[in-house]
Design a protein around this motif. Sequence first.
Motif, PDB file in Angstrom:
ATOM      1  N   PHE A  51       0.805  -1.220   0.000  1.00  0.00           N
ATOM      2  CA  PHE A  51       0.000   0.000   0.000  1.00  0.00           C
ATOM      3  C   PHE A  51       0.839   1.272   0.000  1.00  0.00           C
ATOM      4  O   PHE A  51       0.298   2.363  -0.175  1.00  0.00           O
ATOM      5  N   TYR A  55      -2.472   7.143  -4.606  1.00  0.00           N
ATOM      6  CA  TYR A  55      -3.570   6.564  -5.378  1.00  0.00           C
ATOM      7  C   TYR A  55      -4.460   7.654  -5.935  1.00  0.00           C
ATOM      8  O   TYR A  55      -4.559   8.749  -5.393  1.00  0.00           O
ATOM      9  N   LEU A 126      -9.066  -0.128   1.855  1.00  0.00           N
ATOM     10  CA  LEU A 126      -8.252  -0.457   0.688  1.00  0.00           C
ATOM     11  C   LEU A 126      -7.917  -1.943   0.708  1.00  0.00           C
ATOM     12  O   LEU A 126      -7.608  -2.499   1.762  1.00  0.00           O
ATOM     13  N   HIS A 128      -5.649  -5.003  -1.491  1.00  0.00           N
ATOM     14  CA  HIS A 128      -4.693  -5.327  -2.549  1.00  0.00           C
ATOM     15  C   HIS A 128      -5.023  -6.714  -3.062  1.00  0.00           C
ATOM     16  O   HIS A 128      -5.011  -7.700  -2.321  1.00  0.00           O
ATOM     17  N   TYR A 144      -5.580  -2.739  -7.027  1.00  0.00           N
ATOM     18  CA  TYR A 144      -6.071  -2.059  -5.833  1.00  0.00           C
ATOM     19  C   TYR A 144      -7.568  -1.790  -5.917  1.00  0.00           C
ATOM     20  O   TYR A 144      -8.069  -1.331  -6.934  1.00  0.00           O
ATOM     21  N   SER A 146     -10.830   0.057  -3.723  1.00  0.00           N
ATOM     22  CA  SER A 146     -11.152   0.980  -2.629  1.00  0.00           C
ATOM     23  C   SER A 146     -12.639   0.936  -2.361  1.00  0.00           C
ATOM     24  O   SER A 146     -13.452   0.784  -3.268  1.00  0.00           O
ATOM     25  N   HIS A 157      -2.556   2.933  -8.438  1.00  0.00           N
ATOM     26  CA  HIS A 157      -1.313   3.305  -7.766  1.00  0.00           C
ATOM     27  C   HIS A 157      -0.554   4.212  -8.719  1.00  0.00           C
ATOM     28  O   HIS A 157      -0.239   3.813  -9.838  1.00  0.00           O
TER      29      HIS A 157
END
Length: 184
Positions: A51, A55, A126, A128, A144, A146, A157
């Motif tokens: 992370f 972003y 968030l 991954h 990613y 969200s 990213h």
Amino acid sequence: MSLRVDLKRHNTKILKVSLIISSALLFVGCSKEASVAEDAAATVTSDLSVFDGCYTVSRDEPAQIKVSEIDGTWMMQMKEPASSGRVWDNPEPLEVLDNSEIPTYFSIDPDNVDALIARPDRVLVLAHVKPVYANIDPLLDSEYLSYIYRGANTIYHVECDDINTDILANPHSNIVIDNVNEIV
């Protein structure tokens, strides 16, 4: 003949006892292996370094969220409007979430996610996605995900920048529409 029958019974008893003992040992051995495997899985922690960075909601926009580790705690920052006089707001702590919470925020199999982090109020979560899965799922164009206040989507990213942008400005305020019916 009586001796033969007694030996046969004795051998049968020994065979039964041997089967019971070997089954019990096999069961104990398998249980122990499963327990060791479960303990090892429980002690594996997510690699939150995935992370680290910035972003945005679109690949061609400037960074809007910054995630970094500060003094051993994962923190997030949001870009401030240009009028604030600073680029990023004050860092806020993030919490590591267990993969069992994934269905609350995302419609993805938890086995395909390797890290999950969130604000304590859960307004921002968030995730991954494992790169292998992100490469084969046609609905994902980023590793990613969200969850921002009741909505889930992919995020990107991007390079962090210190360019102050006004993310609160109306993007439509400076649009000039020429008369398209005009004959030249």
